[in-house]
Scaffold this motif. Structure first.
Motif, PDB file in Angstrom:
ATOM      1  N   LYS A  28       0.822  -1.205   0.000  1.00 50.07           N
ATOM      2  CA  LYS A  28       0.000   0.000   0.000  1.00 50.07           C
ATOM      3  C   LYS A  28       0.854   1.253   0.000  1.00 50.07           C
ATOM      4  O   LYS A  28       1.769   1.389   0.801  1.00 50.07           O
ATOM      5  CB  LYS A  28      -0.906   0.020   1.236  1.00 50.07           C
ATOM      6  N   GLY A  29       0.536   2.165  -0.911  1.00 49.25           N
ATOM      7  CA  GLY A  29       1.158   3.482  -0.906  1.00 49.25           C
ATOM      8  C   GLY A  29       2.630   3.506  -1.259  1.00 49.25           C
ATOM      9  O   GLY A  29       3.319   4.462  -0.947  1.00 49.25           O
ATOM     10  N   TYR A  30       3.126   2.473  -1.928  1.00 50.38           N
ATOM     11  CA  TYR A  30       4.547   2.399  -2.193  1.00 50.38           C
ATOM     12  C   TYR A  30       4.738   1.758  -3.544  1.00 50.38           C
ATOM     13  O   TYR A  30       4.121   0.721  -3.788  1.00 50.38           O
ATOM     14  CB  TYR A  30       5.198   1.557  -1.106  1.00 50.38           C
ATOM     15  N   PRO A  31       5.456   2.243  -4.453  1.00 50.43           N
ATOM     16  CA  PRO A  31       6.185   3.510  -4.457  1.00 50.43           C
ATOM     17  C   PRO A  31       5.240   4.692  -4.683  1.00 50.43           C
ATOM     18  O   PRO A  31       4.162   4.520  -5.257  1.00 50.43           O
ATOM     19  CB  PRO A  31       7.149   3.365  -5.635  1.00 50.43           C
ATOM     20  N   PRO A  32       5.654   5.879  -4.278  1.00 51.17           N
ATOM     21  CA  PRO A  32       4.765   7.030  -4.426  1.00 51.17           C
ATOM     22  C   PRO A  32       4.518   7.407  -5.886  1.00 51.17           C
ATOM     23  O   PRO A  32       3.438   7.856  -6.227  1.00 51.17           O
ATOM     24  CB  PRO A  32       5.488   8.146  -3.681  1.00 51.17           C
ATOM     25  N   TYR A  33       5.488   7.254  -6.736  1.00 49.44           N
ATOM     26  CA  TYR A  33       5.339   7.476  -8.175  1.00 49.44           C
ATOM     27  C   TYR A  33       5.772   6.209  -8.867  1.00 49.44           C
ATOM     28  O   TYR A  33       6.704   5.542  -8.437  1.00 49.44           O
ATOM     29  CB  TYR A  33       6.202   8.645  -8.652  1.00 49.44           C
ATOM     30  N   HIS A  34       5.117   5.905  -9.977  1.00 48.19           N
ATOM     31  CA  HIS A  34       5.447   4.667 -10.676  1.00 48.19           C
ATOM     32  C   HIS A  34       6.898   4.734 -11.164  1.00 48.19           C
ATOM     33  O   HIS A  34       7.312   5.733 -11.760  1.00 48.19           O
ATOM     34  CB  HIS A  34       4.497   4.431 -11.847  1.00 48.19           C
ATOM     35  N   PRO A  35       7.671   3.680 -10.928  1.00 43.67           N
ATOM     36  CA  PRO A  35       9.070   3.681 -11.352  1.00 43.67           C
ATOM     37  C   PRO A  35       9.261   3.910 -12.846  1.00 43.67           C
ATOM     38  O   PRO A  35      10.235   4.536 -13.249  1.00 43.67           O
ATOM     39  CB  PRO A  35       9.568   2.296 -10.931  1.00 43.67           C
ATOM     40  N   ALA A  36       8.346   3.439 -13.691  1.00 45.88           N
ATOM     41  CA  ALA A  36       8.480   3.666 -15.133  1.00 45.88           C
ATOM     42  C   ALA A  36       8.402   5.159 -15.444  1.00 45.88           C
ATOM     43  O   ALA A  36       9.139   5.662 -16.291  1.00 45.88           O
ATOM     44  CB  ALA A  36       7.397   2.907 -15.898  1.00 45.88           C
ATOM     45  N   MET A  37       7.522   5.870 -14.749  1.00 46.10           N
ATOM     46  CA  MET A  37       7.420   7.313 -14.946  1.00 46.10           C
ATOM     47  C   MET A  37       8.697   8.006 -14.491  1.00 46.10           C
ATOM     48  O   MET A  37       9.201   8.908 -15.167  1.00 46.10           O
ATOM     49  CB  MET A  37       6.214   7.871 -14.179  1.00 46.10           C
TER      50      MET A  37
END
Length: 176
Positions: A28-37
């Motif tokens: 839940k809530g992890y990662p805050p932003y998608h790693p691909a982005m």
């Protein structure tokens, strides 16, 4: 047709991001932003000569091309810097893979030349031209260029942290 869309799509559809994605195990809530982005943001930034995490964060707020890469997300400069530090080895491998894909796709070749009557001095000696065999040898140079990008980003962040402090963006109003 903008390079921002190309890089975003290339990262999300063509690259194996498992080295980065496997690090995130929380549900839940992890990662805050998608790693691909985040990978696409760093690649796009570095390819445009923007290495400072603070300048990247500001560009995510102000520039449409960066907003196209991040889908209007605005990661904080510290988030960008920590993502780069955390995944330094994986990013170097991914960036080298992207440059190799671009070369294979023919993005670095000259297939069509049109002349409008302008005389241009040619520099096509056998020492300057590059064969496919020589291009394969240039892959090490591409890897070094990627390493230089990552090192330059780290130096820029350290210099700004020293100048502004690790918790300041740099555009805060004065105390008075």
């Amino acid at each position: 047709g903008h390079p921002a869309h190309l890089i975003r799509d290339l990262v999300s559809e063509e690259l194996d991001l498992s080295a980065i994605l496997n690090v995130y195990t929380e549900l839940k809530g992890y990662p805050p932003y998608h790693p691909a982005m985040m990978v696409a943001l760093l690649l796009y930034s570095y390819s445009n000569g923007v290495y400072s995490s603070r300048r990247i964060a500001r560009a995510c707020e102000e520039r449409l091309d960066f907003q196209a890469v991040t889908a209007l997300n605005q990661p904080d400069f510290r988030t960008i810097s920590e993502f780069r530090r955390r995944h330094l080895t994986a990013l170097a491998g991914l960036f080298t893979q992207i440059l190799t894909l671009c070369r294979r796709a023919g993005l670095a070749s000259l297939n069509h030349v049109a002349a409008d009557g302008t005389k241009i001095k040619a520099n096509a000696s056998k020492h300057k031209a590059m064969s496919y065999g020589r291009m394969e040898k240039a892959e090490a140079e591409l890897a070094q260029e990627v390493a230089d990008w990552l090192a330059q980003a780290q130096v820029a962040d350290l210099a700004e942290d020293t100048l502004r402090g690790s918790d300041q963006r740099g555009d805060e109003p004065p105390d008075w």
